[in-house]
Write a protein that holds these residues in place. Structure first.
Motif, PDB file in Angstrom:
ATOM      1  N   THR A   5       0.825  -1.198   0.000  1.00 34.23           N
ATOM      2  CA  THR A   5       0.000   0.000   0.000  1.00 34.23           C
ATOM      3  C   THR A   5       0.861   1.251   0.000  1.00 34.23           C
TER       4      THR A   5
ATOM      5  N   SER B 295       1.316   4.037  -3.193  1.00 33.12           N
ATOM      6  CA  SER B 295       0.482   5.218  -2.985  1.00 33.12           C
ATOM      7  C   SER B 295       1.267   6.232  -2.183  1.00 33.12           C
ATOM      8  N   ASN B 296       0.623   7.338  -1.848  1.00 30.17           N
ATOM      9  CA  ASN B 296       1.288   8.348  -1.046  1.00 30.17           C
ATOM     10  C   ASN B 296       0.792   8.336   0.391  1.00 30.17           C
ATOM     11  N   ALA B 297       0.140   7.258   0.796  1.00 27.68           N
ATOM     12  CA  ALA B 297      -0.360   7.149   2.159  1.00 27.68           C
ATOM     13  C   ALA B 297       0.802   7.174   3.143  1.00 27.68           C
TER      14      ALA B 297
ATOM     15  N   THR C 283       4.154   6.422  -8.042  1.00 22.53           N
ATOM     16  CA  THR C 283       3.030   7.029  -7.341  1.00 22.53           C
ATOM     17  C   THR C 283       2.486   8.273  -8.047  1.00 22.53           C
TER      18      THR C 283
ATOM     19  N   TRP D 214       0.211   8.733 -10.288  1.00 18.99           N
ATOM     20  CA  TRP D 214      -1.253   8.772 -10.359  1.00 18.99           C
ATOM     21  C   TRP D 214      -1.857   9.117  -9.004  1.00 18.99           C
ATOM     22  N   THR D 215      -1.480   8.395  -7.959  1.00 18.52           N
ATOM     23  CA  THR D 215      -2.076   8.637  -6.644  1.00 18.52           C
ATOM     24  C   THR D 215      -1.598   9.950  -6.030  1.00 18.52           C
ATOM     25  N   ASP D 216      -0.404  10.404  -6.376  1.00 19.51           N
ATOM     26  CA  ASP D 216       0.087  11.691  -5.857  1.00 19.51           C
ATOM     27  C   ASP D 216      -0.802  12.846  -6.310  1.00 19.51           C
ATOM     28  N   HIS D 217      -1.495  12.694  -7.422  1.00 20.03           N
ATOM     29  CA  HIS D 217      -2.257  13.786  -7.992  1.00 20.03           C
ATOM     30  C   HIS D 217      -3.769  13.591  -7.932  1.00 20.03           C
ATOM     31  N   PHE D 218      -4.249  12.605  -7.165  1.00 20.84           N
ATOM     32  CA  PHE D 218      -5.685  12.467  -6.953  1.00 20.84           C
ATOM     33  C   PHE D 218      -6.185  13.745  -6.289  1.00 20.84           C
TER      34      PHE D 218
ATOM     35  N   ARG E 293      -6.438  13.720  -2.450  1.00 18.96           N
ATOM     36  CA  ARG E 293      -5.140  13.697  -1.757  1.00 18.96           C
ATOM     37  C   ARG E 293      -4.484  15.074  -1.823  1.00 18.96           C
TER      38      ARG E 293
END
Length: 111
Positions: free
Chosen positions: A58, A62-64, A86, A88-92, A95
């Motif tokens: 995880t 992701s950036n969690a 990351t 894609w998830t860094d730019h949600f 987030r």
């Protein structure tokens, strides 16, 4: 003044320069986004991350659990796109919004 953040930033910029050099000369199109830019740079991982296991899939994808520091950047600092695991998830949007709120609170701005 010398600080841990300055050393991390210099290391980051050095690594970026090495990556650019290793790619060699190639055709490129300069991209310059408009407006003022505040870049959120990953500067560490939260100690209270629930995924503390080394190699946790995880946190790896992701950036969690990451901590970010806001720095002012010039438009021409973003003249290329670098793909990361990351990206894609860094730019949600959710987030990005959450991280911007954290930065605002760190400056005493009520969100």
């Amino acid at each position: 003044p010398d600080s841990e953040f300055l050393r991390q930033l210099q290391r980051f910029e050095s690594i970026q320069q090495e990556r650019r050099s290793s790619r060699g000369v190639s055709r490129s199109i300069n991209l310059y986004p408009p407006g003022r830019i505040v870049h959120l740079v990953k500067t560490g991982q939260s100690k209270n991350c629930l995924h503390g296991v080394a190699g946790c899939i995880t946190c790896g994808l992701s950036n969690a659990g990451f901590e970010y520091t806001a720095i002012r950047k010039e438009n021409d600092d973003f003249n290329e796109i670098e793909i990361s695991p990351t990206l894609w998830t860094d730019h949600f949007p959710n987030r990005v919004c959450m991280e911007i709120e954290k930065v605002a609170k760190s400056f005493g701005i009520d969100t």
